[in-house]
Design an enzyme around this catalytic site. Structure first.
Site, PDB file in Angstrom:
ATOM      1  N   SER A  69      16.655   2.494   5.889  1.00 28.15           N
ATOM      2  CA  SER A  69      16.549   1.151   6.044  1.00 28.15           C
ATOM      3  C   SER A  69      16.729   0.638   4.867  1.00 28.15           C
ATOM      4  CB  SER A  69      15.095   0.769   6.736  1.00 28.15           C
ATOM      5  OG  SER A  69      15.073  -0.659   6.823  1.00 28.15           O
ATOM      6  N   LYS A  71      20.432   1.509   8.268  1.00 30.30           N
ATOM      7  CA  LYS A  71      20.097   0.269   8.962  1.00 30.30           C
ATOM      8  C   LYS A  71      20.212  -0.692   7.993  1.00 30.30           C
ATOM      9  CE  LYS A  71      15.490  -0.850  10.132  1.00 30.30           C
ATOM     10  NZ  LYS A  71      14.182  -0.336  10.706  1.00 30.30           N
ATOM     11  N   LYS A  81      19.333  -4.597   7.157  1.00 28.52           N
ATOM     12  CA  LYS A  81      18.459  -5.821   7.518  1.00 28.52           C
ATOM     13  C   LYS A  81      19.183  -6.894   7.566  1.00 28.52           C
ATOM     14  CE  LYS A  81      14.207  -4.014   7.786  1.00 28.52           C
ATOM     15  NZ  LYS A  81      13.305  -4.281   8.665  1.00 28.52           N
ATOM     16  N   ASP A 117      18.910  -4.605  11.705  1.00 30.17           N
ATOM     17  CA  ASP A 117      17.427  -5.073  12.224  1.00 30.17           C
ATOM     18  C   ASP A 117      17.291  -6.230  11.718  1.00 30.17           C
ATOM     19  OD1 ASP A 117      14.793  -5.200  12.629  1.00 30.17           O
ATOM     20  OD2 ASP A 117      14.100  -3.818  11.405  1.00 30.17           O
ATOM     21  N   GLU A 168      18.227  -3.914  16.281  1.00 33.34           N
ATOM     22  CA  GLU A 168      16.628  -3.971  16.325  1.00 33.34           C
ATOM     23  C   GLU A 168      16.276  -5.282  16.186  1.00 33.34           C
ATOM     24  OE1 GLU A 168      15.743  -0.881  13.363  1.00 33.34           O
ATOM     25  OE2 GLU A 168      13.302  -1.670  13.809  1.00 33.34           O
ATOM     26  N   ASP A 171      11.269  -3.098  18.221  1.00 35.42           N
ATOM     27  CA  ASP A 171      10.188  -2.764  17.269  1.00 35.42           C
ATOM     28  C   ASP A 171       8.906  -3.552  17.379  1.00 35.42           C
ATOM     29  OD1 ASP A 171       8.621  -2.190  15.061  1.00 35.42           O
ATOM     30  OD2 ASP A 171      10.230  -2.689  13.438  1.00 35.42           O
ATOM     31  N   LYS A 219       6.420   3.330  15.788  1.00 38.10           N
ATOM     32  CA  LYS A 219       5.674   3.178  14.893  1.00 38.10           C
ATOM     33  C   LYS A 219       4.279   3.485  15.459  1.00 38.10           C
ATOM     34  CE  LYS A 219       8.396  -0.097  12.066  1.00 38.10           C
ATOM     35  NZ  LYS A 219       8.615  -1.360  11.641  1.00 38.10           N
ATOM     36  N   GLY A 233       9.345   3.061  10.166  1.00 37.10           N
ATOM     37  CA  GLY A 233       8.570   3.162   8.965  1.00 37.10           C
ATOM     38  C   GLY A 233       7.977   1.965   8.503  1.00 37.10           C
TER      39      GLY A 233
HETATM   40  O1  OSB Z   1      11.084  -3.646  10.645  1.00 32.49           O
HETATM   41  O2  OSB Z   1      11.452  -1.653  10.707  1.00 32.49           O
HETATM   42  C1  OSB Z   1      11.017  -2.694  10.197  1.00 32.49           C
HETATM   43  C2  OSB Z   1       9.469  -2.337   6.608  1.00 32.49           C
HETATM   44  C3  OSB Z   1       8.461  -2.855   6.686  1.00 32.49           C
HETATM   45  C4  OSB Z   1       8.161  -3.634   8.090  1.00 32.49           C
HETATM   46  C5  OSB Z   1       9.072  -3.652   8.982  1.00 32.49           C
HETATM   47  C6  OSB Z   1      10.232  -2.736   8.888  1.00 32.49           C
HETATM   48  C7  OSB Z   1      10.217  -2.157   7.612  1.00 32.49           C
HETATM   49  C8  OSB Z   1      11.394  -1.380   7.403  1.00 32.49           C
HETATM   50  C9  OSB Z   1      11.313  -0.002   6.364  1.00 32.49           C
HETATM   51  O3  OSB Z   1      12.465  -1.316   8.136  1.00 32.49           O
HETATM   52  C10 OSB Z   1      11.434   1.188   6.965  1.00 32.49           C
HETATM   53  C11 OSB Z   1      10.837   2.190   5.763  1.00 32.49           C
HETATM   54  O4  OSB Z   1      11.871   2.322   5.032  1.00 32.49           O
HETATM   55  O5  OSB Z   1       9.745   2.602   5.811  1.00 32.49           O
HETATM   56 MG    MG Z   2      12.248  -2.896  12.704  1.00 28.72          MG
END
Ligand code: OSB
Ligand code: MG
Length: 370
Positions: free
Chosen positions: A135, A161, A163, A188, A213, A238, A262, A290
Site C-alpha cells: 500500500s 495499491k 492511495k 484506495d 477500495e 474496507d 482487517k 493492514g
Molecule cells: O485503508 O487500508 C487502509 C493504513 C492505515 C489505515 C488504513 C489503511 C492503511 C493502509 C496501509 O493502506 C496498509 C499497510 O501497509 O499496513
Molecule cells: Mg483501505
C-alpha cells in the site's frame, strides 16, 4: 484456560516512511499492545485504533479506558473453553470492535501457545505462505510514485495499491499505468469521494485496476452500490465492513465485489473468519488488509490470511519496510511476493524486551479484582 493477568502497553514507534492518505499524514504509530497470561503461557495482540478517530471511530485513549475499566475485568480471573467462549464475555458491550479484538486476538495466541500449535492451524488455514502487495501512500510527485512502484514490483510484490484523494487520482494512475502496463494495480480513497464524483471512477475504468477500495463514505453502502452499477472495475470495501452483518448487507446490495478484511476492524479472528466464509459463499474473494502493524499485528494478519478465500495479495508487506527495530525478534519478510507464516506456537513471534523498553510510553498490569 484461566486468564490470570494482563499487561497493557502504550508504545510510540517512528515509521520509516511518511504515510499520507486522504485522511491525513502518519509519521509514527502510537499503539496499544496487550499481553494476556494464563497457565504459564502468554498471548499477544496489538490495537490498531489511533489517537484521533480518522479511519473508524475508536480512539486510543477510549480503548485504553474501556480495556482497563470493563473489557479486561470481564475476562481476568475467569475460565474459558476457547477464544470464542472468551469473546462472548464481551458481547454485552456494544461496538468498540478494535478494543474487543485486542482481547480476543491475544486469547487466540494464548490458547494456541498453550496447546503448542501455530495459530493458523486453529483457524483452519490451508497455506504456509500468503501472497502480499504494497500500500503506497500519496507521494510528493508522480515521478517519485513511479519510482517507488517500480522498486516494489522489482522486489516481487504482487499488487501495488495507490492511495488517492480528490486532486491526486486520474493523473497519477494514468502515469503509473503507462510506466507499468501489466502491473496489478489498485487504488484506495479512504472515503474521500461522493457519488457525484462518479466520472472520476468511470475514467479510472480505462486503467484496468484490480479494484477500487472504499471510494465513498464509510457508512454508505447504498451509494457504493449505485457507483458499482456505473463502473466496470470491482469495488472493494474496507472501512464499511465491520461485521458479518455489514458484509452481508454490502454483498446483497452489490456494493462490493472484493472485501478487504482487517481482523481488528471486525472485532477479532472469529468474526474475520465469518466475513471470509460469507464472502466465499457469495463467490467474492477477500484479501488481508493492514494498519501499519508491528510484528505482533502483522503475525496475526499473516496467520488469518492462510484461510482458503484469501486469494488476492494482502497489504502485509515486510516488517522492515515500516520499522528500523520491530517489537518482535523474528523478521517478517516477504520473498517473491510471498510472506511465510511465522513458525512456532501461537502467532510464532516473540517480544523483544529491549525494543519494548525503547518504545514504551506507559505500562499497566491488571489482575483479577484489581
Ligand atoms: O485503508 O487500508 C487502509 C493504513 C492505515 C489505515 C488504513 C489503511 C492503511 C493502509 C496501509 O493502506 C496498509 C499497510 O501497509 O499496513
Ligand atoms: Mg483501505
Amino acid at each position: 484456560m484461566r486468564i490470570e493477568a494482563a499487561e497493557l502497553y502504550t508504545l510510540r514507534m517512528p515509521l520509516k516512511f511518511r504515510f499520507e492518505t486522504s485522511f491525513g499524514v502518519q509519521t509514527e504509530r502510537v499503539l496499544l499492545l496487550l499481553v494476556l497470561k494464563g497457565e504459564g503461557a502468554e498471548g499477544y495482540a496489538e490495537g490498531v485504533m489511533t489517537p484521533l478517530p480518522l479511519f473508524r471511530e475508536e480512539t486510543l485513549a477510549g480503548a485504553k479506558e474501556l480495556l482497563e475499566s470493563a473489557l479486561l475485568p470481564r475476562v481476568l480471573g475467569k475460565r474459558f473453553l476457547s477464544p470464542e467462549d472468551l469473546r462472548l464475555a464481551l458481547d454485552a458491550l456494544r461496538g468498540n470492535r478494535m478494543a474487543k479484538a485486542m482481547v480476543e486476538m491475544a486469547a487466540w495466541d494464548l490458547f494456541a501457545r498453550a496447546q503448542g500449535v501455530p495459530l493458523y492451524q486453529l483457524l483452519g488455514g490451508v497455506r504456509k505462505e500468503v501472497p502480499v502487495g504494497v500500500s503506497l501512500g500519496i507521494q510528493e510527485s508522480v515521478e517519485k510514485t513511479i519510482e517507488l512502484v517500480g522498486r516494489y514490483l522489482d522486489e516481487g510484490y504482487r499488487r501495488i495499491k495507490l492511495k488517492i484523494k480528490p486532486g491526486w487520482d486520474v493523473a497519477v494512475v494514468q502515469a503509473v499505468r503507462e510506466a507499468y502496463p501489466d502491473a496489478p494495480l489498485s487504488v484506495d480513497a479512504n472515503s474521500a469521494y461522493r457519488l457525484s464524483d462518479y466520472r472520476v471512477f468511470q475514467t479510472l475504468d480505462d486503467f484496468h485496476l484490480e479494484y477500487i477500495e472504499q471510494p465513498l463514505h464509510y457508512e454508505d453502502l447504498a451509494d457504493h452500490a449505485k457507483l458499482q452499477a456505473r463502473i466496470q472495475t470491482p469495488l472493494c470495501l474496507d472501512e464499511s465492513i465491520v461485521s458479518k452483518e455489514t458484509a452481508r448487507a454490502a454483498l446483497e446490495a452489490d456494493a462490493t465485489r472484493v472485501i478487504n478484511v482487517k481482523v481488528a476492524r471486525v472485532g477479532g479472528h472469529a468474526e474475520a473468519r465469518r466475513v471470509h466464509d460469507l464472502a466465499w459463499a457469495f463467490g467474492i474473494p477477500v484479501w488481508m488488509g493492514g494498519m501499519l502493524e508491528t510484528g505482533v499485528g502483522r503475525a496475526h494478519a499473516i496467520h488469518a490470511a492462510t484461510l482458503p478465500n484469501y486469494t488476492l495479495p494482502g497489504d502485509t508487506s515486510s516488517a522492515s519496510r515500516y520499522w528500523e527495530v520491530d517489537v518482535v525478534n523474528e523478521p517478517l519478510e516477504a520473498k517473491g511476493g510471498l510472506m511465510p507464516v511465522p513458525e512456532g506456537p501461537g502467532i510464532g513471534v516473540t517480544l523483544n524486551p529491549d525494543a519494548l523498553e525503547r518504545y514504551t510510553l506507559d505500562r499497566s498490569e491488571l489482575r483479577p479484582g484489581v
